[in-house]
Enzyme design. Sequence first.
Site, PDB file in Angstrom:
ATOM      1  CE  LYS A 181      -1.839   2.898   2.586  1.00  0.00           C
ATOM      2  NZ  LYS A 181      -1.692   4.158   1.809  1.00  0.00           N
ATOM      3  CD  GLU A 256      13.349   0.569   9.684  1.00  0.00           C
ATOM      4  OE1 GLU A 256      13.877   1.427  10.412  1.00  0.00           O
ATOM      5  OE2 GLU A 256      13.700  -0.627   9.700  1.00  0.00           O
ATOM      6  CB  CYS A 290      13.669   9.101   7.398  1.00  0.00           C
ATOM      7  SG  CYS A 290      14.671   7.964   6.473  1.00  0.00           S
ATOM      8  CD  GLU A 391      10.214  13.184  10.963  1.00  0.00           C
ATOM      9  OE1 GLU A 391       9.089  12.713  11.174  1.00  0.00           O
ATOM     10  OE2 GLU A 391      11.110  12.570  10.359  1.00  0.00           O
TER      11      GLU A 391
END
Length: 491
Positions: A181, A256, A290, A391
Site C-alpha cells: 500500500k 522505520e 528521514c 520532526e
Amino acid sequence: MSTNPESVQTHRNYIGGEWRDASDGSFDAHHNPARISEVTGHYPRSTNDDVRAAVDAAEAAYPAWRELTVYARAEYLKRALALMGERIERVARIITLENGKTLAESRGEVVAAIKEMEHQIHQGTRDLGEIAPSALAGVLAYQYRRPLGVCAVIAPWNFPFNVPGRKCTPALIAGNTVVLKPSSLTPNVGLEFTRLFADAGLPPGVLNCVTGSGSGAGESLLGDARIKAVSFTGSTKVGIHINQLAAGRLVRTQLELGGKNPMVVLEDADLGEAAAACATAAFACAGQWCTSTSRVIVAKKIAGEFVEAVLAKARALKLGSGLDPATTLGPVCGTQQMKNVLDFIEQGRREGARLLAGGRRAAGEGLGDGCFIEPTVFGEVDPGMTIAQEEIFGPVLSVFTAGDFDEAVAIANGVRFGLASSIYTRNLEQAMKFVEKTEAGLTHVNMMSAYKEPQLSFGGIKESGSGIPEGGRTGIEFFTEHKVAYLKYRS
Ligand code: NAD
C-alpha cells in the site's frame, strides 16, 4: 487553471495479476506539488473488498511461490531489476511529478533502489541457515529460515520507490507474497513499482498493490487476519498505532519511523566540508529524508563562520519544479505538508528562535501555485523549543551552540528520536566517543547523516524504529521465521 480531467489518466490497482478499479468505482485525484492546480492522475480509493481481494490473491499465490527454489525466485526479481534499469527516466519522472523532488534526486532514488534490491536478491541465496554440532552421535542438528506467508508493506511518500524496493525484495526472495500500500501522496510510484514486476512476468498474486488512504486501505490491510508481518515506514504516530493493532494478533512489525537527526561540528572540523554536508543533508529532497540533518550543534568558537557558510549554500539553492534541470530545491510534498512545515516555522518564531534565512512560502515567478518553502535556518535555538524537539520534515535547519563536547552530545541526544547522527572533527578519540555515546541507529563521522549502503542494516532506535531493521542481512531475517530440525540418521 485546472487540468482538463479528460486528459488525466485514471489508474488501477494491481490484484492477482489484473489491473482493477476500486470495487465501488471510487477514485481520488492526485495533485502535482509543484503546481497544485494540476491533477496528475486519479487513483482507486480502495475499499475493504479490494484489500480483501488483494490478500486473497497473495494467499492463493503463496504455496507455489514458496515452493520455487530461491534461484528461480531470484530470476523473476532480476528480470524486474533489469526493466528498472531500462526505465529509470520514466520512473524518475513519475517520482518527481508526485513527490516534487528534483529529477536528479529521483534518478538517484531509483539507482539506489536497484543497488539495494540487487543486494537483497543475492542475500536471499546465501546465509539462510546453519548446521550445529549435535550433542548426540548420528544426529544432524540444523536451523534454517522459512517464509511467513502474506506480508503487508506500507510505504511513505518521501522515498516512494526505494522504500517498497527495500521491503518487498527481501520479502519476495524469501518466498513470501506481498500486498503493497503506497502513500496516497505517491500512488503512481507504488503502481509503477508493481508494474515492473508484472512486466517481468512475476506470477499473478505474488505482488499486489492497492492505493488509498491510511485510514481506509491501510487499516483494512492491517485488519486482515491473514497478514503475517507488517513492514511499515512512516511517522512515529502511525507506527505506534500499527504496533498496537499488530500486537493483538502477535503479528510481527518492522517500523522505520521519524527522526530529528543531529550533526555535531567541533572546533577542529574542516568547516568547508562540514557546512557543505550540513546544507545538503538539511535541504536535499526539501528536507524530506528521514535521515535529513535538522539540527546542527556547533562549537561556540566557530559558530559564526560555520553558519555563514551554511547560509551561503542555502542562498544558492534554486527553487522550482523538479522537472526543470536548473532546480536544486523542489517543493514539499503537498499542501498539508506545506502547512505543517509553515506552522512549525511560525512556532519557532513565537518561541523566540532567530530566523537567519527563509521562513516563508516562496512566491517567486512560477512558484505561486506550488508547495515551495524557502530554505530556512533558525539560530539561537533552545533545546526545549518545539522546533528543536519535533520532526518538521521540511527544508528547515535549527542551529545550536555548545561550549564543549559533552554539552553537544547532550543536546544531540536530548530528543525522543534516534535515527541518524553525524559529527565533524579531526580528533579520532572524540569521533569514537561520539559513535559510542550518540543515541542513533546509524552514525557518520565526517560524513553527512543522510548516507547508507545496502550491505548494512538500516533502522532507528528510541522512537525512530522498532523491530528487526531493514537492509543488510536483517532485511530477510524480518520476513522469515526460524525452523530448527534434529535428524537422527543412525542408531
Ligand atoms: P505516515 O505515517 O503519514 O504514512 C505512512 C504510510 O502509512 C502511508 O502509506 C499512509 O497511507 C499509511 N497510513 C497512515 N495511517 C495509517 C493507518 N492508520 N493504518 C495503516 N496505514 C496508515 O508517514 P508519511 O507522512 O507518509 O512519511 C513521512 C514519515 O516517514 C516521516 O516521519 C519520516 O521520518 C518517516 N520515514 C522514516 C524512514 C526510516 O527509515 N526511518 C524512511 C522514510 C520516511
